[in-house]
Design an enzyme around this catalytic site. Structure first.
Site, short mmCIF file in Angstrom:
data_model
loop_
_atom_site.label_atom_id
_atom_site.label_comp_id
_atom_site.label_asym_id
_atom_site.label_seq_id
_atom_site.Cartn_x
_atom_site.Cartn_y
_atom_site.Cartn_z
N ARG A 28 -4.33 -10.73 7.84
CA ARG A 28 -3.43 -11.90 7.71
C ARG A 28 -3.00 -12.14 6.27
NH1 ARG A 28 -6.53 -16.43 11.18
NH2 ARG A 28 -6.91 -15.25 13.08
N ARG A 32 1.14 -16.80 6.71
CA ARG A 32 0.11 -17.79 6.56
C ARG A 32 0.11 -18.48 5.20
NH1 ARG A 32 -1.40 -14.89 10.48
NH2 ARG A 32 -2.30 -15.62 12.38
N ARG A 41 10.35 -18.48 5.96
CA ARG A 41 10.26 -18.78 7.38
C ARG A 41 10.90 -20.11 7.78
NH1 ARG A 41 6.34 -17.85 10.98
NH2 ARG A 41 7.58 -19.39 12.06
N ASP A 77 3.03 -9.34 15.62
CA ASP A 77 1.94 -10.03 16.31
C ASP A 77 1.49 -9.18 17.48
OD1 ASP A 77 0.57 -12.87 16.32
OD2 ASP A 77 0.80 -12.24 18.40
N TYR A 152 -4.73 -13.45 26.55
CA TYR A 152 -3.52 -14.30 26.45
C TYR A 152 -2.72 -14.28 27.75
CZ TYR A 152 -4.50 -15.00 21.54
OH TYR A 152 -5.11 -15.37 20.39
#
Ligand code: CP3
Length: 344
Positions: A28, A32, A41, A77, A152
């Protein structure tokens, strides 16, 4: 002919060869915590930013520029390939992946298309551009491992106990096998695309495998993770296998076909090294240590480096991803410290 990329410290360590210094990158590291990431973003959803090569390239490069880390991790992702084949899902800020119609039956599994390279043209384009920009710095491609992605899909979103997922695994083994076949195929194809476009290592993220006992892992998860790792074995590309809370599974995760096994911070690195059977290791500074005074963080990093000397290869990393509130200057100091302390 030796090339600077082929002999990059990260790749040498991953192959169990002696590098000029212990390589370091951070899970990561892209996204972040970086202010330049947050600026970029603004007003753009996570999924859109994963599908726009200009943004993927820029976000992947940001931590390499800032820290001088020894590898870049492709910005994407684990659910992106599902989105690309048409699964209705979103990545919600502060929540994570949310799936509109959770998968519960054989018909639900059959409705998920297999992944072909055409589904992810933007990944091929992004990886190619990145490899050109990165030069001698390796690019790590990645995919989600079948269990973590299944969680998920079955839960419909993030879960603490993975109860429905494990209930399917143990109570409806034929549905489970079909789902794991499906995801293993998608993850393998997604890694192939990244390798074909120039990624020089891959990481299989089984972040939530630590929810399983070793016997359930061995019977119901490992065969499919092994299939993904095996699918890319013929390439000269190191394969990293990582999960959280997997102290009891490290041996199996190595046997699944990894060249490098990720160790989280709960396991002393020396114990992790003993459990992975001669493989290289990656890890494992507690990600919260970056919030301590620099000298406390660096003293712990020195312990990790010392333990890592006993491994056939050691890639320095955190035990899990960079936390969102991390001060980038601490990661810069940590990177410099690893480089200076381990220089040979
Ligand atoms: O540096 C990198 O790691 C870059 C790329 C990357 C992302 N996700 C970007 C991302 C990688 C390798 C992942 C993998 C991933 N995604 C995993 C495995 C790794 C791990 O951390 O264990 C998992 C379990 C996911 C699923 C997922 N996606 C979670 C748990 C979250 C966090 C939710 C949150 O916001 O707390 C996401 C969203 C996500 N993936 C973000 C990023 C940068 C945050 C989205 C945003 O910035 O809006």
């Amino acid at each position: 002919m030796p090339s600077p990329l082929h002999d990059a410290p990260f790749l040498r360590a991953a192959r169990g060869e002696q590098p000029s210094h212990t390589p370091v990158w951070f899970m990561r590291q892209a996204g972040r915590s970086l202010p330049e990431y947050r600026r970029l973003r603004e007003g753009i959803t996570m999924l859109e930013s994963c599908m726009r090569p200009d943004l993927v390239v820029e976000i992947t490069l940001q931590p390499v520029r800032r820290y001088g880390v020894d590898a870049a991790i492709f910005f994407s992702d684990i659910v992106l390939p599902l989105k690309a084949v048409g699964v209705d899902l979103d990545i919600k800020p502060g929540v994570g992946p949310v799936v509109a119609e959770p998968v519960r039956t054989l018909a639900d599994v059959a409705a998920i298309p297999d992944l072909t390279p055409e589904h992810v043209d933007f990944v091929t384009e992004s990886v190619r551009t990145l490899v050109g920009e990165l030069g001698a710095t390796p690019l790590i491609g990645f995919a989600g491992a079948p269990f973590t992605v299944a969680s998920y899909l079955v839960e419909g979103g993030p879960s603490k106990d993975h109860a429905r997922t494990k209930a399917m695994m143990l109570g409806a083994p034929e549905v489970w096998a079909a789902l794991m076949d499906k995801i293993a195929g998608i993850s393998a194809a997604y890694l192939e695309v990244q390798i074909a476009a120039g990624a020089s290592a891959v990481q299989l993220f089984d972040s939530w495998a630590g929810a399983l006992s070793p016997s359930d892992y061995a019977a119901s998860v490992m065969p499919w993770s092994a299939r993904v790792l095996q699918a890319v074995a013929a390439h000269d590309v190191p394969r990293i296998h990582f999960g959280v809370g997997t102290g009891e599974l490290l041996g199996l995760m190595g046997e699944a076909g990894a060249d490098v096994v990720g160790v989280d911070w709960r396991v002393p690195l020396a114990d992790g090294i003993a459990r992975v059977g001669g493989r290289a290791v990656q890890g494992n500074l507690d990600p919260t240590l970056v919030f301590t005074p620099t000298e406390v963080m660096l003293a712990r990093a020195a312990e990790v480096l010392r333990a890592g000397e006993q491994a056939s290869g050691h890639v320095f990393n955190l035990g899990h991803g960079v936390l969102p509130d991390t001060d980038p200057d601490q990661l810069a100091r940590l990177t410099d410290f690893v480089h200076e302390t381990s220089a040979r």
